[in-house]
Design a protein around this motif. Structure first.
Motif, mmCIF file in Angstrom:
data_model
loop_
_atom_site.group_PDB
_atom_site.id
_atom_site.type_symbol
_atom_site.label_atom_id
_atom_site.label_comp_id
_atom_site.label_asym_id
_atom_site.label_seq_id
_atom_site.Cartn_x
_atom_site.Cartn_y
_atom_site.Cartn_z
ATOM 1 N N GLU A 14 -18.603 -29.851 33.783
ATOM 2 C CA GLU A 14 -19.950 -29.986 34.322
ATOM 3 C C GLU A 14 -20.965 -29.486 33.306
ATOM 4 O O GLU A 14 -20.620 -28.774 32.367
ATOM 5 C CB GLU A 14 -20.081 -29.203 35.633
ATOM 6 C CG GLU A 14 -19.886 -27.699 35.460
ATOM 7 C CD GLU A 14 -19.940 -26.943 36.787
ATOM 8 O OE1 GLU A 14 -19.754 -27.566 37.839
ATOM 9 O OE2 GLU A 14 -20.176 -25.718 36.747
ATOM 10 N N TYR A 15 -22.218 -29.854 33.519
ATOM 11 C CA TYR A 15 -23.278 -29.370 32.637
ATOM 12 C C TYR A 15 -23.544 -27.912 32.948
ATOM 13 O O TYR A 15 -23.354 -27.450 34.082
ATOM 14 C CB TYR A 15 -24.545 -30.224 32.806
ATOM 15 C CG TYR A 15 -24.301 -31.621 32.337
ATOM 16 C CD1 TYR A 15 -24.205 -31.902 30.979
ATOM 17 C CD2 TYR A 15 -24.080 -32.651 33.241
ATOM 18 C CE1 TYR A 15 -23.913 -33.177 30.527
ATOM 19 C CE2 TYR A 15 -23.796 -33.936 32.805
ATOM 20 C CZ TYR A 15 -23.710 -34.184 31.443
ATOM 21 O OH TYR A 15 -23.402 -35.443 31.001
ATOM 22 N N TRP A 16 -23.979 -27.216 31.916
ATOM 23 C CA TRP A 16 -24.113 -25.777 32.012
ATOM 24 C C TRP A 16 -25.305 -25.395 31.145
ATOM 25 O O TRP A 16 -25.257 -25.515 29.936
ATOM 26 C CB TRP A 16 -22.804 -25.155 31.531
ATOM 27 C CG TRP A 16 -22.865 -23.758 31.075
ATOM 28 C CD1 TRP A 16 -23.407 -22.701 31.741
ATOM 29 C CD2 TRP A 16 -22.343 -23.220 29.842
ATOM 30 N NE1 TRP A 16 -23.251 -21.558 30.997
ATOM 31 C CE2 TRP A 16 -22.605 -21.842 29.842
ATOM 32 C CE3 TRP A 16 -21.668 -23.785 28.758
ATOM 33 C CZ2 TRP A 16 -22.231 -21.021 28.785
ATOM 34 C CZ3 TRP A 16 -21.298 -22.971 27.710
ATOM 35 C CH2 TRP A 16 -21.578 -21.599 27.733
ATOM 36 N N ARG A 17 -26.399 -25.012 31.808
ATOM 37 C CA ARG A 17 -27.590 -24.611 31.072
ATOM 38 C C ARG A 17 -27.502 -23.118 30.833
ATOM 39 O O ARG A 17 -27.520 -22.309 31.782
ATOM 40 C CB ARG A 17 -28.862 -24.979 31.855
ATOM 41 C CG ARG A 17 -30.110 -24.821 30.998
ATOM 42 C CD ARG A 17 -31.325 -25.430 31.655
ATOM 43 N NE ARG A 17 -31.765 -24.637 32.799
ATOM 44 C CZ ARG A 17 -32.995 -24.641 33.292
ATOM 45 N NH1 ARG A 17 -33.910 -25.437 32.752
ATOM 46 N NH2 ARG A 17 -33.302 -23.902 34.331
ATOM 47 N N LYS A 18 -27.413 -22.758 29.560
ATOM 48 C CA LYS A 18 -27.174 -21.372 29.167
ATOM 49 C C LYS A 18 -28.271 -20.473 29.727
ATOM 50 O O LYS A 18 -29.462 -20.718 29.509
ATOM 51 C CB LYS A 18 -27.162 -21.305 27.633
ATOM 52 C CG LYS A 18 -26.934 -19.925 27.070
ATOM 53 C CD LYS A 18 -25.504 -19.481 27.203
ATOM 54 C CE LYS A 18 -25.320 -18.092 26.595
ATOM 55 N NZ LYS A 18 -24.003 -17.525 26.920
ATOM 56 N N GLY A 19 -27.862 -19.421 30.433
ATOM 57 C CA GLY A 19 -28.796 -18.435 30.946
ATOM 58 C C GLY A 19 -29.114 -18.584 32.423
ATOM 59 O O GLY A 19 -29.701 -17.678 33.014
#
Lengths: 146, 146
Positions: free
Chosen positions: A88-93
């Protein structure tokens, strides 16, 4: 790597139902045509992304991006990866608060690696260290000329 | 990446004929047992290796290593990659003279990336630029807090 020629690809020339992540084809890619055409994806449709602190040049971590993750990274000011383990997509932070603010994005000479220069908030590593490589040296023999 | 736990592996516990490059198994690896056990290889038995100039922190290039390439890099003072396109070992500088002298090698928190700090002789890129990312910026929106 530095030895593989960039494959010649024509974005949009293949069938329209091929997913964006397919190797060697990018008709459904959200990326600018020339970027999608130059990108050389692995069998899973991913490219390695090296993340570097823009002012100190520290290498913070390595993540993976497909066309959509790179598109989000290039357009939103925040680094987004594609998680191979969670798929899955994972937006850092978003979970940790340890945001990576994008400063610049470059593609290497043969399109199989990205260099994302960022301003890292806090620790880049989930273990709490500044980078994912800190304190993890292997026992290597140093080389020198002559 | 920074989110995947290191898999628990016991080196030497599997059948002795499994090749060193097999995913999740390292009985024939030339690496120290704990390194071989921690390394998380992709489907082709490879790990991404970020190469960084030791004194300026420039990211020079990204290459790929299997167990044998990492072993040679750790023990000979020279960086050796595994070429995905040519499917052979490739010691940087043998053709170009642009040798990479090893300063240190680190493995990231989850074993799927290496950071090799080197002293680069001449250009790292086969195109003649100092790094494989020089002059190859994509058009990205910069982000900032607030």
């Amino acid at each position: 790597m530095s030895e593989q020629p960039t494959p010649v690809q024509t974005a949009g020339s293949a069938a329209s139902h091929v997913p964006a992540s397919s190797v060697g084809s990018s008709p459904a890619s959200p990326l600018p045509k020339e970027v999608a055409a130059a990108l050389k994806r692995d069998g899973a449709g991913l490219v390695a992304a090296v993340v570097q602190q823009y002012d100190t040049n520290e290498v913070l971590m390595l993540g993976w991006m497909d066309d959509e993750a790179l598109h989000r990274t290039m357009t939103t000011g925040r680094v987004t990866f594609y998680s191979r383990s969670r798929q899955e997509y994972w937006r850092k932070g978003d979970t940790s608060g340890h945001v990576q603010w994008v400063k610049s994005v470059a593609m290497d000479c043969d399109g199989d690696a990205l260099l994302v220069r960022v301003d890292q908030v806090g620790a880049a590593c989930h273990t709490g260290t500044r980078t994912c490589f800190d304190g993890r040296d292997l026992d290597a023999v140093a080389g020198q000329a002559g």
